[in-house]
Scaffold this active site. Structure first.
Site, PDB file in Angstrom:
ATOM      1  N   GLY A 231      -8.560  -8.468   7.996  1.00  0.00           N
ATOM      2  CA  GLY A 231      -7.889  -8.380   9.286  1.00  0.00           C
ATOM      3  C   GLY A 231      -7.508  -9.713   9.901  1.00  0.00           C
ATOM      4  N   GLU A 273     -13.110  -9.257   3.417  1.00  0.00           N
ATOM      5  CA  GLU A 273     -12.012  -8.795   2.548  1.00  0.00           C
ATOM      6  C   GLU A 273     -10.652  -9.256   3.075  1.00  0.00           C
ATOM      7  OE1 GLU A 273     -13.996  -4.576   1.112  1.00  0.00           O
ATOM      8  OE2 GLU A 273     -12.618  -4.606   2.802  1.00  0.00           O
ATOM      9  N   ARG A 312       8.470  -3.951   6.787  1.00  0.00           N
ATOM     10  CA  ARG A 312       7.629  -4.211   7.957  1.00  0.00           C
ATOM     11  C   ARG A 312       8.407  -4.286   9.291  1.00  0.00           C
ATOM     12  NH1 ARG A 312       4.687  -8.037   8.719  1.00  0.00           N
ATOM     13  NH2 ARG A 312       2.884  -6.921   9.512  1.00  0.00           N
ATOM     14  N   TYR A 316       6.922  -1.554  11.652  1.00  0.00           N
ATOM     15  CA  TYR A 316       6.000  -2.059  12.692  1.00  0.00           C
ATOM     16  C   TYR A 316       6.696  -2.933  13.727  1.00  0.00           C
ATOM     17  CZ  TYR A 316       2.863  -1.494   8.592  1.00  0.00           C
ATOM     18  OH  TYR A 316       2.202  -1.047   7.488  1.00  0.00           O
ATOM     19  N   CYS A 343      21.333   1.751   3.631  1.00  0.00           N
ATOM     20  CA  CYS A 343      22.105   2.700   4.413  1.00  0.00           C
ATOM     21  C   CYS A 343      21.246   3.268   5.534  1.00  0.00           C
ATOM     22  CB  CYS A 343      22.601   3.794   3.480  1.00  0.00           C
ATOM     23  SG  CYS A 343      24.007   4.621   4.142  1.00  0.00           S
ATOM     24  N   GLU A 344      20.954   2.430   6.515  1.00  0.00           N
ATOM     25  CA  GLU A 344      20.018   2.793   7.584  1.00  0.00           C
ATOM     26  C   GLU A 344      20.230   1.774   8.717  1.00  0.00           C
ATOM     27  OE1 GLU A 344      17.516   5.213   6.647  1.00  0.00           O
ATOM     28  OE2 GLU A 344      16.770   5.201   8.699  1.00  0.00           O
TER      29      GLU A 344
HETATM   30  C1  LIG Z   1     -10.787  -1.775   3.968  1.00  0.00           C
HETATM   31  C2  LIG Z   1      -9.817  -2.877   4.121  1.00  0.00           C
HETATM   32  N1  LIG Z   1     -10.175  -4.112   3.732  1.00  0.00           N
HETATM   33  C3  LIG Z   1      -9.320  -5.152   3.823  1.00  0.00           C
HETATM   34  C4  LIG Z   1      -8.045  -4.993   4.325  1.00  0.00           C
HETATM   35  C5  LIG Z   1      -7.150  -6.192   4.380  1.00  0.00           C
HETATM   36  O1  LIG Z   1      -6.693  -6.419   5.637  1.00  0.00           O
HETATM   37  P1  LIG Z   1      -5.824  -7.729   5.948  1.00  0.00           P
HETATM   38  O2  LIG Z   1      -4.704  -7.756   5.006  1.00  0.00           O
HETATM   39  O3  LIG Z   1      -5.419  -7.531   7.352  1.00  0.00           O
HETATM   40  O4  LIG Z   1      -6.755  -8.893   5.777  1.00  0.00           O
HETATM   41  C6  LIG Z   1      -7.630  -3.722   4.748  1.00  0.00           C
HETATM   42  C7  LIG Z   1      -6.290  -3.517   5.343  1.00  0.00           C
HETATM   43  O5  LIG Z   1      -6.151  -3.502   6.541  1.00  0.00           O
HETATM   44  C8  LIG Z   1      -8.540  -2.641   4.645  1.00  0.00           C
HETATM   45  O6  LIG Z   1      -8.175  -1.421   5.008  1.00  0.00           O
HETATM   46  N1  LIG Z   2       0.639  -2.628   5.843  1.00  0.00           N
HETATM   47  C1  LIG Z   2       0.176  -3.264   7.056  1.00  0.00           C
HETATM   48  C2  LIG Z   2      -1.244  -3.671   6.964  1.00  0.00           C
HETATM   49  C3  LIG Z   2      -2.088  -2.531   6.536  1.00  0.00           C
HETATM   50  C4  LIG Z   2      -3.423  -2.958   6.199  1.00  0.00           C
HETATM   51  C5  LIG Z   2      -4.100  -1.967   5.317  1.00  0.00           C
HETATM   52  N2  LIG Z   2      -5.204  -1.262   5.939  1.00  0.00           N
HETATM   53  C6  LIG Z   2       1.097  -4.422   7.398  1.00  0.00           C
HETATM   54  O1  LIG Z   2       2.030  -4.654   6.721  1.00  0.00           O
HETATM   55  O2  LIG Z   2       0.907  -5.099   8.343  1.00  0.00           O
END
Ligand SMILES: Cc1ncc(COP(=O)(O)O)c(C=O)c1O
Ligand SMILES: N[C@@H](CCCC[NH3+])C(=O)O
Length: 417
Positions: A231, A273, A312, A316, A343-344
């Site tokens: 995160g 992670e 993205r 988002y 096409c969007e």
């Molecule tokens: C369980 C878990 N671990 C790690 C991540 C990696 O998150 P980020 O790419 O924000 O570091 C995610 C995605 O949000 C996740 O769902």
């Molecule tokens: N896919 C998302 C993040 C998701 C993380 C996975 N749990 C993004 O592009 O920001």
């Protein structure tokens, strides 16, 4: 403009346009930074790269080279790790709805850790693991009720999440641990939590640690491992202010230490992670400017890719910044809307890019596309997948070739063969 000392125009001459380009040195430096900063004399620390952010064999081999572990969330990610020759004992297998085949595959590959997400998974896994010849470490994903977003976090907002078991459900958690421990080949080692992505507020992580540790202190079960997920943020535009890696790691380590002392916990391993924070800023997408047009309120630049290689912005409202190759040092003079060729109407990469005068055939380099770009790409409008190039110290290497039209119909043609 150069990426790790390789001229962008040379990349386009060699590999075509558009392209995903990674600065390999930046990826290695980020993995190293996390490894060097997440250290403690009191417990073991493991940096697990969340491969959903960008998963391919070359990336997984870098993770291995930098001595990090790997988070995989699907059979496909497991298969790629195996094909890359990754040490499967260092794989953490996630997912809220792992299929029986995926669980069997994980056990066949001797995956080191499975993060169990719910009761039904615990029941199925304990059946499947009866006859294996090794011990799988099990973490249980709990939902601590902290949902963090960029610039804000909302405590107890997340009770209906599809991921994990609510930390409030102590009896359900104890039941699940019993099921795991009743299987001789499964070893319940602790908990996993993950509170969101692109988080800039370190207090959100402190709250996460506090909540999980307080819960562990009241559980009455031996817990040796805590995994706090990913995160950590990346810089997409000037508005983004992620927490520096050393501060993220110090904050987590200190919070864990305080809790170990406060509750006399026996934690001997913590994991994180990171996904986005490892690869996002190392990646750029190089497009070629095609047609341009003016509308009453907009100056459009059309590029030779779009939402099929970067969903993205459409998904988002994610913001990006860009430069025109060779004009990095020129004064910006015009506001452009950078749109793709899909096409969007929502196929916009950058709503408002303030740039020097652009012209057709300019190379437009969109920055920070290294996470969730390639991995979330689609074939919308039968777009061909872009090649992926790694650059390091003046050398470039194609690690994924671009798709051609033949590739797009290959699966159909295979049926006729
Ligand atoms: C369980 C878990 N671990 C790690 C991540 C990696 O998150 P980020 O790419 O924000 O570091 C995610 C995605 O949000 C996740 O769902
Ligand atoms: N896919 C998302 C993040 C998701 C993380 C996975 N749990 C993004 O592009 O920001």
């Amino acid at each position: 403009m150069k990426i790790s000392n390789v001229e962008v125009k040379d990349l386009v001459n060699t590999y075509g346009s558009p392209l995903y380009v990674y600065n390999q040195r930046m990826i290695e430096d980020k993995l190293n930074a996390f490894k060097n900063c997440l250290k403690s004399s009191e417990f073991e620390c493991d940096v697990i790269y969340a491969s959903k952010a960008f998963n391919c064999k070359a990336m997984i081999q870098l993770v291995s080279k930098m001595d990090c572990s790997l988070d995989a969330v699907s059979g496909g990610e497991l298969y790629t790790a195996y094909a890359a020759g990754f040490d499967m004992a260092r794989v953490y297998f996630h997912g809220n709805n792992k299929s029986m085949d995926e669980l069997k595959m994980a056990l066949k590959y001797k995956v080191g850790t499975i993060i169990v997400d719910n009761l039904m998974e615990a029941q199925l896994l304990s059946e499947l693991a009866k006859n294996i010849d090794y011990t799988v470490s099990i973490l249980l994903r709990v939902n601590p009720g902290i949902e963090a977003h960029t610039h804000e976090y909302i405590v107890t907002a997340n009770i209906d999440s599809k991921f994990g078991i609510s930390i409030e459900k102590k009896s359900g958690i104890l039941e699940l641990i019993q099921i795991i421990n009743a299987c001789p080949n499964l070893s319940f080692d602790g908990f996993h939590a993950h509170i969101g992505s692109q988080i800039f507020d370190k207090e959100a992580f402190v709250q996460e640690v506090n909540k999980v540790c307080e819960f562990v202190s009241n559980l009455g079960v031996d817990v040796s491992t805590l995994n706090f997920g990913g995160g950590f943020g990346a810089v997409y535009t000037d508005e983004d202010t992620p927490i520096p890696v050393d501060i993220v790691c110090d904050t987590l380590i200190e919070a864990v230490k305080c809790n170990i002392e406060k509750y006399a916990l026996n934690i001997n391993k913590i994991c994180i992670e990171p996904g986005r924070s490892i690869v996002a800023e190392a990646g750029s997408t190089v497009y070629t400017v095609g047609f341009m047009k003016e509308t009453p309120h907009k100056n459009y630049i059309f590029v030779d890719g779009g939402m099929s290689d970067n969903i993205r912005p459409a998904l988002y409202q994610a913001k990006y910044s860009c430069v025109i190759d060779g004009k990095e040092n020129e004064m910006a003079s015009k506001h452009y809307k950078v749109a793709g060729k899909c096409c969007e109407s929502g196929d916009v990469i950058i709503e408002d890019a303030y740039l020097p005068e652009a012209k057709p055939n300019d190379l437009l380099v969109v920055k920070t596309t290294g996470a969730y770009g390639y991995s979330m790409a689609s074939h919308y409008n039968k777009a061909c997948g872009l090649p992926v190039i790694f650059c390091k110290d003046g050398n470039s290497q194609c690690v994924i070739r671009g798709e051609n039209y033949e590739d797009l119909i290959r699966l159909e043609n295979d049926l006729c063969a």
